[in-house]
Design a protein around this motif. Structure first.
Motif, PDB file in Angstrom:
ATOM      1  N   VAL A  94       0.832  -1.211   0.000  1.00 34.19           N
ATOM      2  CA  VAL A  94       0.000   0.000   0.000  1.00 34.19           C
ATOM      3  C   VAL A  94       0.860   1.252   0.000  1.00 34.19           C
ATOM      4  N   LEU A  95       1.908   1.266   0.827  1.00 32.78           N
ATOM      5  CA  LEU A  95       2.768   2.450   0.903  1.00 32.78           C
ATOM      6  C   LEU A  95       3.547   2.659  -0.384  1.00 32.78           C
ATOM      7  N   ILE A  96       3.958   1.584  -1.037  1.00 33.49           N
ATOM      8  CA  ILE A  96       4.659   1.737  -2.312  1.00 33.49           C
ATOM      9  C   ILE A  96       3.750   2.373  -3.353  1.00 33.49           C
ATOM     10  N   ILE A  97       2.492   1.950  -3.375  1.00 32.97           N
ATOM     11  CA  ILE A  97       1.533   2.535  -4.326  1.00 32.97           C
ATOM     12  C   ILE A  97       1.300   4.003  -4.004  1.00 32.97           C
ATOM     13  N   ILE A  98       1.119   4.324  -2.724  1.00 34.58           N
ATOM     14  CA  ILE A  98       0.852   5.711  -2.323  1.00 34.58           C
ATOM     15  C   ILE A  98       2.046   6.608  -2.642  1.00 34.58           C
ATOM     16  N   GLU A  99       3.261   6.149  -2.326  1.00 30.54           N
ATOM     17  CA  GLU A  99       4.449   6.947  -2.595  1.00 30.54           C
ATOM     18  C   GLU A  99       4.698   7.111  -4.094  1.00 30.54           C
ATOM     19  N   THR A 100       4.365   6.092  -4.866  1.00 31.21           N
ATOM     20  CA  THR A 100       4.521   6.205  -6.324  1.00 31.21           C
ATOM     21  C   THR A 100       3.547   7.226  -6.888  1.00 31.21           C
ATOM     22  N   ILE A 101       2.303   7.196  -6.403  1.00 28.80           N
ATOM     23  CA  ILE A 101       1.321   8.179  -6.863  1.00 28.80           C
ATOM     24  C   ILE A 101       1.748   9.590  -6.467  1.00 28.80           C
ATOM     25  N   SER A 102       2.238   9.744  -5.232  1.00 28.30           N
ATOM     26  CA  SER A 102       2.681  11.079  -4.792  1.00 28.30           C
ATOM     27  C   SER A 102       3.876  11.561  -5.603  1.00 28.30           C
ATOM     28  N   LEU A 103       4.722  10.634  -6.049  1.00 23.60           N
ATOM     29  CA  LEU A 103       5.867  11.016  -6.879  1.00 23.60           C
ATOM     30  C   LEU A 103       5.419  11.552  -8.229  1.00 23.60           C
ATOM     31  N   PHE A 104       4.429  10.899  -8.833  1.00 23.90           N
ATOM     32  CA  PHE A 104       3.966  11.330 -10.154  1.00 23.90           C
ATOM     33  C   PHE A 104       3.043  12.538 -10.077  1.00 23.90           C
ATOM     34  N   ILE A 105       2.532  12.845  -8.886  1.00 22.55           N
ATOM     35  CA  ILE A 105       1.660  14.017  -8.724  1.00 22.55           C
ATOM     36  C   ILE A 105       2.490  15.291  -8.578  1.00 22.55           C
ATOM     37  N   ARG A 106       3.765  15.171  -8.278  1.00 19.97           N
ATOM     38  CA  ARG A 106       4.594  16.349  -8.023  1.00 19.97           C
ATOM     39  C   ARG A 106       4.581  17.362  -9.161  1.00 19.97           C
ATOM     40  N   PRO A 107       4.816  16.983 -10.418  1.00 24.70           N
ATOM     41  CA  PRO A 107       4.788  18.003 -11.475  1.00 24.70           C
ATOM     42  C   PRO A 107       3.408  18.608 -11.675  1.00 24.70           C
ATOM     43  N   VAL A 108       2.356  17.796 -11.470  1.00 22.06           N
ATOM     44  CA  VAL A 108       0.997  18.331 -11.584  1.00 22.06           C
ATOM     45  C   VAL A 108       0.743  19.364 -10.495  1.00 22.06           C
ATOM     46  N   ALA A 109       1.222  19.076  -9.276  1.00 29.09           N
ATOM     47  CA  ALA A 109       1.054  20.031  -8.174  1.00 29.09           C
ATOM     48  C   ALA A 109       1.817  21.324  -8.442  1.00 29.09           C
ATOM     49  N   LEU A 110       3.020  21.223  -9.021  1.00 32.04           N
ATOM     50  CA  LEU A 110       3.777  22.418  -9.367  1.00 32.04           C
ATOM     51  C   LEU A 110       3.009  23.292 -10.351  1.00 32.04           C
TER      52      LEU A 110
END
Length: 227
Positions: free
Chosen positions: A141-157
């Protein structure tokens, strides 16, 4: 009324040429080149002071492999700062209110930091996906969550920059329209609204500078994690 408010965020054209290209070139046209004179003028001295101070501030917490990014981060800062401030002038256009442009800047830079981390320190970069001491049942679960948060970074910027500038421009247009509408009804109320408009404009200038700085600062933090 709704369409007239949001028309300011559409890219204008002149003789079939999109003016967004002119708006993106303006920061570089206004930025003076270095002089070979012993005594440079005030503009070039201020430019040199700004670049040195900004570079020192951004690169101070980083490791030496990240120092090669100082020119890239400084260029992005100057570009965003120039576009954001020039977009506040009347009869101008702000390209950074377009999500597509902000994504076009954020995604390649973010992807470059990730690829640098995977190439130079793959173990450390992959370790960010799983915090130390995680219970075994929570690992997937944490690997999935951290992967999603990693790919959300440019969108958040990109979304952060777009949303803040868009909201400020909308508020300025709404209050300026209200000032003109109230002028024939109550002069004192119109004067109060005009003072509020001036304060909001000053705030929007600060937001334009802060958002450019935050964009580059977050990129430097992503780079720091991968170097």
């Amino acid at each position: 009324m709704t369409m007239s408010l949001f028309n300011q965020f559409t890219s204008p054209t002149l003789f079939g040429v999109p003016l967004i290209l002119v708006a993106m070139l303006m920061p570089w046209l206004l930025f003076p080149t270095r002089s070979s004179k012993w005594l440079p003028n005030r503009v070039i001295s201020l430019q040199t002071w700004f670049l040195k101070t900004f570079s020192k501030h951004i690169m101070m917490p980083m490791n030496s492999p990240a120092y090669s990014w100082v020119f890239m981060l400084s260029s992005v800062m100057i570009f965003l700062l120039g576009i954001n401030i020039l977009g506040l002038f009347p009869y101008t256009f702000t390209p950074t209110t377009q999500l597509s442009l902000n994504l076009g800047i954020a995604v390649p830079l973010w992807l470059a930091t990730v690829l640098i981390g995977l190439r130079k320190q793959p173990t450390v970069s992959l370790a960010h996906l799983l915090p130390e001491g995680t219970p075994t049942p929570l690992i997937p679960v944490l690997i999935i969550i951290e992967t999603i948060s990693l790919f959300i970074r440019p969108v958040a910027l990109a979304v952060r920059l777009t949303a803040n500038l868009t909201a400020g421009h909308l508020l300025i247009q709404l209050i300026s329209s209200a000032t003109l509408a109230i002028f024939n009804i109550s002069l004192s109320l119109a004067l109060l609204t005009f003072v509020l408009l001036i304060l909001l404009t000053i705030l929007e200038i600060a937001v334009a500078m802060i958002q450019a700085y935050v964009f580059v600062l977050l990129l430097s933090l992503y780079l720091q994690e991968n170097t």
